[in-house]
Motif scaffolding. Structure first.
Motif, PDB file in Angstrom:
ATOM      1  N   LYS A  34       2.382  14.079  -1.856  1.00 35.43           N
ATOM      2  CA  LYS A  34       2.136  12.749  -1.274  1.00 35.43           C
ATOM      3  C   LYS A  34       3.134  11.723  -1.803  1.00 35.43           C
ATOM      4  O   LYS A  34       3.782  11.010  -1.027  1.00 35.43           O
ATOM      5  CB  LYS A  34       0.699  12.295  -1.596  1.00 35.43           C
ATOM      6  CG  LYS A  34      -0.368  13.285  -1.161  1.00 35.43           C
ATOM      7  CD  LYS A  34      -1.770  12.818  -1.489  1.00 35.43           C
ATOM      8  CE  LYS A  34      -2.093  12.688  -2.962  1.00 35.43           C
ATOM      9  NZ  LYS A  34      -2.058  13.942  -3.730  1.00 35.43           N
ATOM     10  N   THR A  35       3.235  11.656  -3.131  1.00 36.14           N
ATOM     11  CA  THR A  35       4.164  10.691  -3.719  1.00 36.14           C
ATOM     12  C   THR A  35       5.597  11.003  -3.286  1.00 36.14           C
ATOM     13  O   THR A  35       6.393  10.099  -3.010  1.00 36.14           O
ATOM     14  CB  THR A  35       4.050  10.708  -5.258  1.00 36.14           C
ATOM     15  OG1 THR A  35       2.719  10.334  -5.614  1.00 36.14           O
ATOM     16  CG2 THR A  35       5.035   9.758  -5.902  1.00 36.14           C
ATOM     17  N   THR A  36       5.898  12.286  -3.206  1.00 32.51           N
ATOM     18  CA  THR A  36       7.252  12.678  -2.797  1.00 32.51           C
ATOM     19  C   THR A  36       7.582  12.165  -1.392  1.00 32.51           C
ATOM     20  O   THR A  36       8.716  11.759  -1.135  1.00 32.51           O
ATOM     21  CB  THR A  36       7.394  14.212  -2.862  1.00 32.51           C
ATOM     22  OG1 THR A  36       6.965  14.649  -4.156  1.00 32.51           O
ATOM     23  CG2 THR A  36       8.824  14.640  -2.640  1.00 32.51           C
ATOM     24  N   PHE A  41       4.275   1.494  -6.473  1.00 33.37           N
ATOM     25  CA  PHE A  41       4.320   2.750  -7.214  1.00 33.37           C
ATOM     26  C   PHE A  41       2.928   3.170  -7.681  1.00 33.37           C
ATOM     27  O   PHE A  41       2.000   2.364  -7.703  1.00 33.37           O
ATOM     28  CB  PHE A  41       5.262   2.621  -8.414  1.00 33.37           C
ATOM     29  CG  PHE A  41       6.697   2.485  -8.017  1.00 33.37           C
ATOM     30  CD1 PHE A  41       7.447   3.603  -7.718  1.00 33.37           C
ATOM     31  CD2 PHE A  41       7.295   1.239  -7.904  1.00 33.37           C
ATOM     32  CE1 PHE A  41       8.769   3.492  -7.331  1.00 33.37           C
ATOM     33  CE2 PHE A  41       8.620   1.115  -7.519  1.00 33.37           C
ATOM     34  CZ  PHE A  41       9.358   2.245  -7.234  1.00 33.37           C
ATOM     35  N   GLN A  42       2.836   4.430  -8.076  1.00 33.87           N
ATOM     36  CA  GLN A  42       1.540   4.977  -8.480  1.00 33.87           C
ATOM     37  C   GLN A  42       1.018   4.271  -9.740  1.00 33.87           C
ATOM     38  O   GLN A  42      -0.141   3.915  -9.808  1.00 33.87           O
ATOM     39  CB  GLN A  42       1.675   6.487  -8.701  1.00 33.87           C
ATOM     40  CG  GLN A  42       0.348   7.193  -8.850  1.00 33.87           C
ATOM     41  CD  GLN A  42       0.472   8.705  -8.609  1.00 33.87           C
ATOM     42  OE1 GLN A  42       1.430   9.181  -8.018  1.00 33.87           O
ATOM     43  NE2 GLN A  42      -0.509   9.444  -9.061  1.00 33.87           N
ATOM     44  N   ASN A  43       1.890   4.056 -10.713  1.00 33.52           N
ATOM     45  CA  ASN A  43       1.499   3.266 -11.884  1.00 33.52           C
ATOM     46  C   ASN A  43       1.910   1.831 -11.620  1.00 33.52           C
ATOM     47  O   ASN A  43       3.025   1.607 -11.176  1.00 33.52           O
ATOM     48  CB  ASN A  43       2.220   3.755 -13.135  1.00 33.52           C
ATOM     49  CG  ASN A  43       1.927   5.203 -13.400  1.00 33.52           C
ATOM     50  OD1 ASN A  43       0.791   5.639 -13.290  1.00 33.52           O
ATOM     51  ND2 ASN A  43       2.969   5.964 -13.709  1.00 33.52           N
ATOM     52  N   LEU A  73       1.506   2.153  -0.151  1.00 35.83           N
ATOM     53  CA  LEU A  73       0.779   1.971  -1.401  1.00 35.83           C
ATOM     54  C   LEU A  73       0.373   3.326  -1.957  1.00 35.83           C
ATOM     55  O   LEU A  73      -0.312   4.098  -1.295  1.00 35.83           O
ATOM     56  CB  LEU A  73      -0.476   1.123  -1.153  1.00 35.83           C
ATOM     57  CG  LEU A  73      -0.267  -0.214  -0.411  1.00 35.83           C
ATOM     58  CD1 LEU A  73      -1.609  -0.855  -0.115  1.00 35.83           C
ATOM     59  CD2 LEU A  73       0.607  -1.145  -1.237  1.00 35.83           C
ATOM     60  N   ASP A  74       0.814   3.582  -3.195  1.00 30.37           N
ATOM     61  CA  ASP A  74       0.492   4.859  -3.833  1.00 30.37           C
ATOM     62  C   ASP A  74      -0.705   4.650  -4.763  1.00 30.37           C
ATOM     63  O   ASP A  74      -0.574   4.012  -5.807  1.00 30.37           O
ATOM     64  CB  ASP A  74       1.723   5.360  -4.608  1.00 30.37           C
ATOM     65  CG  ASP A  74       1.652   6.862  -4.859  1.00 30.37           C
ATOM     66  OD1 ASP A  74       0.559   7.433  -4.690  1.00 30.37           O
ATOM     67  OD2 ASP A  74       2.698   7.444  -5.198  1.00 30.37           O
ATOM     68  N   GLU A  75      -1.848   5.161  -4.372  1.00 32.24           N
ATOM     69  CA  GLU A  75      -3.087   5.072  -5.144  1.00 32.24           C
ATOM     70  C   GLU A  75      -3.380   3.651  -5.625  1.00 32.24           C
ATOM     71  O   GLU A  75      -3.418   3.391  -6.830  1.00 32.24           O
ATOM     72  CB  GLU A  75      -3.046   6.062  -6.320  1.00 32.24           C
ATOM     73  CG  GLU A  75      -2.736   7.469  -5.835  1.00 32.24           C
ATOM     74  CD  GLU A  75      -3.147   8.553  -6.811  1.00 32.24           C
ATOM     75  OE1 GLU A  75      -3.865   8.259  -7.775  1.00 32.24           O
ATOM     76  OE2 GLU A  75      -2.754   9.715  -6.580  1.00 32.24           O
ATOM     77  N   PRO A  76      -3.611   2.744  -4.694  1.00 34.67           N
ATOM     78  CA  PRO A  76      -3.786   1.338  -5.096  1.00 34.67           C
ATOM     79  C   PRO A  76      -5.069   1.065  -5.872  1.00 34.67           C
ATOM     80  O   PRO A  76      -5.124   0.079  -6.600  1.00 34.67           O
ATOM     81  CB  PRO A  76      -3.786   0.583  -3.761  1.00 34.67           C
ATOM     82  CG  PRO A  76      -4.177   1.593  -2.741  1.00 34.67           C
ATOM     83  CD  PRO A  76      -3.627   2.896  -3.224  1.00 34.67           C
TER      84      PRO A  76
HETATM   85 MG   LIG Z   1       1.258  11.055  -6.487  1.00 32.90          MG
END
Ligand SMILES: [Mg+2]
Ligand SMILES: Nc1ncnc2c1ncn2[C@@H]1O[C@H](COP(=O)(O)OP(=O)(O)OP(=O)(O)O)[C@@H](O)[C@H]1O
Lengths: 253, 389
Positions: free
Chosen positions: A52-54, A94-96, A178-181
């Motif tokens: 997913k992030t990729t 970003f995720q973080n 949005l990555d894991e908001p």
């Molecule tokens: Mg990810």
């Protein structure tokens, strides 16, 4: 293309086709097709390591595709530079939470204001009334209106996530990713974030990666399930949730 | 206050600090020191140009160049070429086999002024070249390195390698550059004898004024959005990049500014000391310049000047008394500063000096106030340095 005007309007804002990326032979994303429509909130779910992030990395140019195309509003993103992709209207969280800890909320937002982006522009950038109003407006939107002059590192985890979303809103992107908001947020913060997303998705498309099913239910127009770099299922939340393949690889455990 | 002026001065605190430095170098030193010592301080101040540039590149931009001697040397050589040509008029060099060319060329059997030297007959060309030549080289290095996103350590090593290569080149091309001796025996600037005490005094003041000018430019950069972007890049480079900025272009810019400052410093060195040689170009002087900035505090422009002055006073003192010890002392000093005082003298001042001052004022009820509007001053003490009374 000679498609009629009526068809043009329905054309997705983002069309990913045949996208593949291989890390030393390991295909983290494998011949992926994914479409995001205008004004759509599209959520991508899937087990850890599904890619997913990729996918987001590929869209925003952080990772370069091995094959395939990413068409954003008529422009081919796979060959564009990162900052040109942003300037074309793609914003990515970003995720973080990735904010400037040493700067205040105001400065964090101001940093993303789409002016003074080149060397001499930045050198002679002035904090005009227009900038101040825009920052205040966005701060209000992300529920940080009362914290404008707070140093960002003093914010709660949830507020940091909102701040990063606000930084993207400053650029008024056509596509917001949005990555894991809501990762690490309290229940009430999650609800507030869902409201926030429903508000800011007016007039733009949003691509969200999330694990929290309650949250996904409250925002998603369409859900895509990713597994081993491929689309496993796609459709409404209900359809996806009752899909036996999805239950087996993801929702079941 | 006018916002631009405020930016330049760095707020009230910045203005006071700058005024103190200006008073020290423009009034106290000229009054207190004899001509010889003042000329020596003038020489140290030319290193301060490099240290100020390093605060921008290294302190703010996060790029540690271990090759600033390259730019110092290029500026110095440009100036030296002009002065050498003036010192080599046909009248004075009539005993040479080819009169009218610099003596070292004649010794190397060169019979015609090399093309590279021709434009240095012009003072205006030379003054432009002093800044433009270092900047152009910095631009090429910057584009080659930062556009390709080479790592920080790799960048430092490459700058060292370039410094070494340039030294070897200068030494090797004896007929063109004067070789290991450098370009010596410089006399006049447009007929004005730069060796006289009076000329040295004037050059000292010019140099000091230019240094203050460079500090003001650096302050303007730091206080601008570009300065904040640099800090943001050190913290979260990806976030800056994916906010639509070409991160490399900002690094290239500060690297070029640092090179320009170093070039000016080099030219003022040549004028005040009367020669230029490869020993100011190579690895050792380049590292020394980083030490000046580190000792002063790599986030403090004024600190860089004090660092350059103090370390050089120390160097002069020790290398007169214990020449063989100096190099070890310098290395030790660097390690101690980097490990225990990462913000150098400026950091010590922020954490201790101000507190002492407040105590001296003997107003126990007045606590040390945290610096107001740190943003506006452009100087951001790191949290652990902030004074807690
Ligand atoms: Mg990810
Ligand atoms: N730069 C890279 N080099 C090598 N492998 C990578 C790289 N980036 C990602 N991967 C691998 O690709 C796979 C997909 O990773 P990705 O981060 O996209 O997963 P994800 O779906 O976001 O997972 P999560 O839910 O844990 O965030 C993982 O196996 C990861 O190890």
């Amino acid at each position: 293309m000679n498609s009629p005007a009526g068809f043009q309007a329905a054309k997705p804002v983002l069309a990913i086709e045949g996208l593949t990326v291989s890390f030393d032979g390991f295909k983290a994303v494998n011949d992926l097709n994914l479409y995001v429509d205008r004004n759509e909130v599209h959520v991508v779910i899937g087990p850890n390591g599904a890619g997913k992030t990729t996918v987001l990395d590929l869209i925003c140019g952080k990772t370069r595709a091995t094959a395939g195309s990413i068409d954003f509003d008529g422009r081919e993103l796979t060959k564009m530079r990162e900052y040109d992709i942003v300037r074309a209207g793609v914003g990515r969280k970003f995720q973080n939470p990735s904010i400037y800890e040493n700067l205040t909320v105001f400065e964090n937002l101001e940093m993303s204001y789409p002016a003074g982006r080149k060397v001499f522009g930045a050198l002679f950038f002035k904090r005009t009334q227009e900038v101040i109003e825009r920052v205040e407006q966005v701060a209000q939107e992300i529920m940080l209106g009362d914290h404008l002059h707070r140093q960002a590192e003093l914010l709660s985890h949830g507020q940091k996530q909102w701040l990063e979303i606000g930084m993207l809103l400053m650029q008024d992107p056509q596509l917001l990713m949005l990555d894991e908001p809501v990762a690490g947020m309290s229940v009430s913060e999650r609800v507030a974030t869902a409201d926030l997303l429903n508000r800011i998705s007016q007039g733009r498309s949003v691509l969200v990666i999330e694990h929290d099913m309650e949250f996904v239910k409250s925002i998603a127009h369409r859900v895509t399930v990713l597994h081993q770099g491929k689309v496993l299922a796609e459709g409404s939340m209900e359809a996806v949730q009752s899909n036996p393949k999805v239950i087996e690889v993801y929702l079941g455990h | 206050m006018n916002p631009t002026l405020d930016k330049l001065l760095g707020g009230k605190q910045g203005a006071i600090g700058l005024a103190l430095l200006a008073a020290l170098i423009l009034v106290v030193f000229p009054l207190a020191l004899d001509a010889f010592r003042l000329n020596m301080v003038g020489k140290y101040l030319t290193y301060a140009f490099v240290a100020v540039g390093l605060v921008l590149c290294w302190g703010y931009g996060g790029i540690l160049s271990l090759g600033q001697g390259i730019f110092f040397g290029l500026g110095g050589y440009c100036m030296a070429m002009f002065l050498k040509l003036e010192a080599s008029d046909p009248e004075r060099t009539k005993i040479q086999s080819t009169p009218g060319i610099p003596d070292f060329m004649d010794w190397n059997q060169i019979t015609e002024l090399p093309l590279l030297w021709e434009p240095f007959h012009s003072l205006s060309f030379t003054l432009i070249a002093v800044v433009v030549v270092p900047v152009l080289l910095a631009l090429v290095i910057g584009i080659a390195m930062f556009k390709r996103r080479v790592g920080d350590v790799y960048f430092s090593i490459v700058t060292q390698a370039i410094a070494l290569i340039l030294t070897v080149l200068i030494i090797g091309q004896q007929g063109l550059t004067g070789g290991v001796n450098g370009i010596t025996d410089l006399r006049t600037l447009k007929g004005w004898d730069i060796r006289s005490d009076e000329a040295k005094l004037i050059l000292y003041f010019v140099s000091a004024a230019l240094l203050i000018g460079c500090i003001l430019i650096a302050r303007f950069i730091i206080a601008s959005k570009l300065g904040r972007l640099l800090l943001a890049m050190r913290d979260k480079e990806e976030r800056v990049r994916f906010s639509g900025y070409d991160v490399a272009s900002f690094k290239i810019f500060v690297f070029c500014v640092g090179a320009a400052f170093a070039g000016i410093g080099g030219a003022m060195f040549t004028l005040q000391v009367g020669f230029m040689s490869p020993s100011f170009v190579g690895i050792v002087p380049s590292i020394e310049m980083v030490i000046f900035a580190a000792v002063g505090g790599r986030l403090s422009l004024l600190g860089a000047v004090y660092g350059a002055l103090l370390v050089n006073f120390g160097k002069t003192y020790f290398s007169e008394s214990f020449p063989e010890l100096w190099l070890y002392l310098m290395g030790g000093l660097f390690i101690v500063v980097v490990m225990y005082f990462p913000n150098g003298l400026a950091g010590l001042w922020d954490s201790h000096g101000k507190r002492c001052l407040a105590r001296l004022r003997r107003k126990p009820q007045v606590l040390v106030t945290p610096p107001p509007a740190v943003i506006a001053t452009g100087k951001r003490p790191t949290p652990e340095l902030e004074t807690t009374p």
